[in-house]
Enzyme design. Structure first.
Site, PDB file in Angstrom:
ATOM      1  N   GLU A  32      -8.674  -4.411   1.224  1.00 11.13           N
ATOM      2  CA  GLU A  32      -9.118  -4.558   2.697  1.00 11.13           C
ATOM      3  C   GLU A  32     -10.350  -3.591   2.618  1.00 11.13           C
ATOM      4  O   GLU A  32     -10.819  -2.861   3.719  1.00 11.13           O
ATOM      5  CB  GLU A  32      -8.208  -4.036   3.606  1.00 11.13           C
ATOM      6  CG  GLU A  32      -7.081  -4.903   3.975  1.00 11.13           C
ATOM      7  CD  GLU A  32      -6.300  -5.170   5.518  1.00 11.13           C
ATOM      8  OE1 GLU A  32      -7.086  -4.455   6.194  1.00 11.13           O
ATOM      9  OE2 GLU A  32      -5.281  -5.553   5.540  1.00 11.13           O
TER      10      GLU A  32
ATOM     11  N   HIS B 211      -1.508   1.819   5.687  1.00 10.49           N
ATOM     12  CA  HIS B 211      -0.638   1.721   4.267  1.00 10.49           C
ATOM     13  C   HIS B 211      -0.810   3.141   3.790  1.00 10.49           C
ATOM     14  O   HIS B 211      -1.545   3.943   3.705  1.00 10.49           O
ATOM     15  CB  HIS B 211      -1.144   0.580   3.528  1.00 10.49           C
ATOM     16  CG  HIS B 211      -0.890  -0.838   4.072  1.00 10.49           C
ATOM     17  ND1 HIS B 211      -0.015  -1.722   3.406  1.00 10.49           N
ATOM     18  CD2 HIS B 211      -1.396  -1.373   5.062  1.00 10.49           C
ATOM     19  CE1 HIS B 211      -0.194  -2.829   4.248  1.00 10.49           C
ATOM     20  NE2 HIS B 211      -0.894  -2.773   5.194  1.00 10.49           N
TER      21      HIS B 211
END
Length: 443
Positions: free
Chosen positions: A49, A272
């Site tokens: 990402e 995360h």
């Protein structure tokens, strides 16, 4: 292997959640990630990402001393988001884009625009040919009604195929990334059983991190607890997996994760948690006699084949469910398109009235006539695009199911060659809650 000294390797993986102008505190978090990587000096850094190439170039510049070699994988409309940074020279790199990756009309999810893929880089670390893979699979937005499950299963199938077919000459294989799958999810079991990859969290001798190795936790301020339902504390969906060839033995000496908050900073690195695995590679020691080793390998292989047949059968069932849904959606698009076409013909017939009946006036106002025509063309264009998209989805699902069918047939034929005693021994399951021992897949 010429060099008999142990090779130590530190691997880092993080989903950076780097959507410019949408992700919270994106520039500040990238600066924090850069500081962490400069300080820790991992051998291999696997990032997901990193949607903006500008952010990648900024990290690359900041880490030019600690990680002089890097590669950014470009794919899709906004990129794959995948990047590798390394202390060691990257000799080759390749990207494989998954054939299925969500739906373009689900714009609020955005996976389709990201061009989800798996990136591969080949490195030479301590004389060992190391194949490093980084990937990011489609997200699971609703566990109870997961409409993307067939896509994620196909992605896992293509991922294991890509790894098996490209890692034949590798001494070490490492896969890191956000798999968006729980440890016992179908796609995760398919990936590990097919490739022989081992989970660093399950293999590590020492662990320091979140409870149960979770990488998406409720205590993270960027996470909404609604996203984790029904898992109150969090889930484990990010992994570092590894395996080695017969030349070396590979061990995970320790593994750690970040724990949400970062000292001296008001927010964490990402939504995360970051993973770090410390791997040790030793020369392979032949300590067993030939007959003992052959018997053990036969037991291990028989068990692996039987397990893989069951997993593939389950995967085929899930793909068939997705195929049925795609065919139904294609039929709906076709029927809607035919209705739009019929409406267009009706409008053309009404427009022809003044030409056929001389002196007759147009029965509809001109503005309404043009609006109806625009609606007809919009319906035809939209349904045509949807028909094309669903046809591509149907073919991809059919292709994956055909490949799985061939694999099951081959494995069943192979299974018939094992003595019955081996099959009875390998079909015994471990106690509840205990992980079965993973056997390396045959290359």
């Amino acid at each position: 292997m010429a060099n008999t000294d142990a090779v130590h390797m530190r691997v880092f993986s993080l989903n950076c959640w780097g959507i410019r102008y949408f992700s919270k505190h994106c520039p500040q978090r990238y600066a924090m990630i850069g500081e962490l990587l400069c300080k820790e000096e991992h051998d291999i850094v696997l990032l997901q990402e990193v949607w903006s190439e500008k952010d990648y170039l900024s990290l690359k510049k900041k880490l030019s001393c600690s990680h002089p070699h890097s590669h950014y994988f470009k794919s899709g409309v906004i990129g794959s988001g995948l990047a590798i940074l390394s202390k060691h020279r990257i000799h080759d790199a390749f990207l494989y884009r998954y054939s299925l990756n969500g739906y373009p009309y689900m714009a609020h999810h955005g996976d389709w625009f990201g061009g989800k893929a798996v990136g591969m880089a080949i490195l030479n670390i301590g004389g060992l040919m190391t194949h490093v893979y980084v990937t990011h699979l489609h997200a699971e937005y609703c566990r109870e009604k997961d409409s993307y499950l067939p896509h994620r299963v196909v992605q896992a199938w293509e991922l294991q195929q890509f790894i098996r077919h490209t890692s034949g000459g590798a001494d070490v294989v490492i896969l890191g990334g956000d798999l968006n799958m729980h440890p016992q999810d179908l796609g995760n079991r398919l990936l590990r059983a097919s490739t022989g990859l081992r989970d660093s969290y399950l293999e590590t001798a020492k662990f320091d991190g979140c409870e149960d190795g979770m990488t998406l936790i409720a205590d993270n301020p960027f996470i909404s607890k609604k996203e984790l339902v029904p898992f109150e504390k969090g889930i484990r969906i990010d992994y570092i997996l590894f395996k080695s060839s017969s030349k070396v033995d590979i061990h995970c000496d320790s593994m750690s994760t970040t724990k949400g908050s970062v000292p001296d900073h008001p927010f964490p690195y990402s939504d995360h948690e970051a993973l770090t695995a410390e791997l040790r590679l030793d020369p392979h020691a032949q300590t067993q006699t030939g007959s003992d080793k052959q018997s053990r390998d036969q037991d291990c292989t028989a068990g692996k084949v039987a397990e893989l047949v069951d997993i593939l059968t389950e995967a085929r069932t899930e793909v068939k469910v997705g195929l049925h849904c795609a065919e139904r959606m294609r039929y709906t698009a076709t029927r809607t398109g035919m209705m739009g076409l019929a409406l267009l013909f009706l409008e053309l017939a009404i427009a022809a009235v003044p030409w056929l009946a001389l002196g007759a006036e147009q029965p509809f106002p001109r503005a309404s006539f043009y609006l109806l025509a625009a609606l007809c063309f919009t319906i035809l264009l939209t349904t045509s695009l949807l028909y094309i998209f669903y046809t591509m989805e149907v073919k991809s699902l059919q292709g994956a199911e055909d490949q799985m069918r061939l694999a099951v047939g081959s494995l069943q034929e192979k299974l018939r060659g094992f003595p019955l005693a081996h099959l009875h021994n390998t079909q015994r399951r471990p106690p509840e809650g205990q992980e079965p021992k993973v056997c390396d897949a045959e290359e």
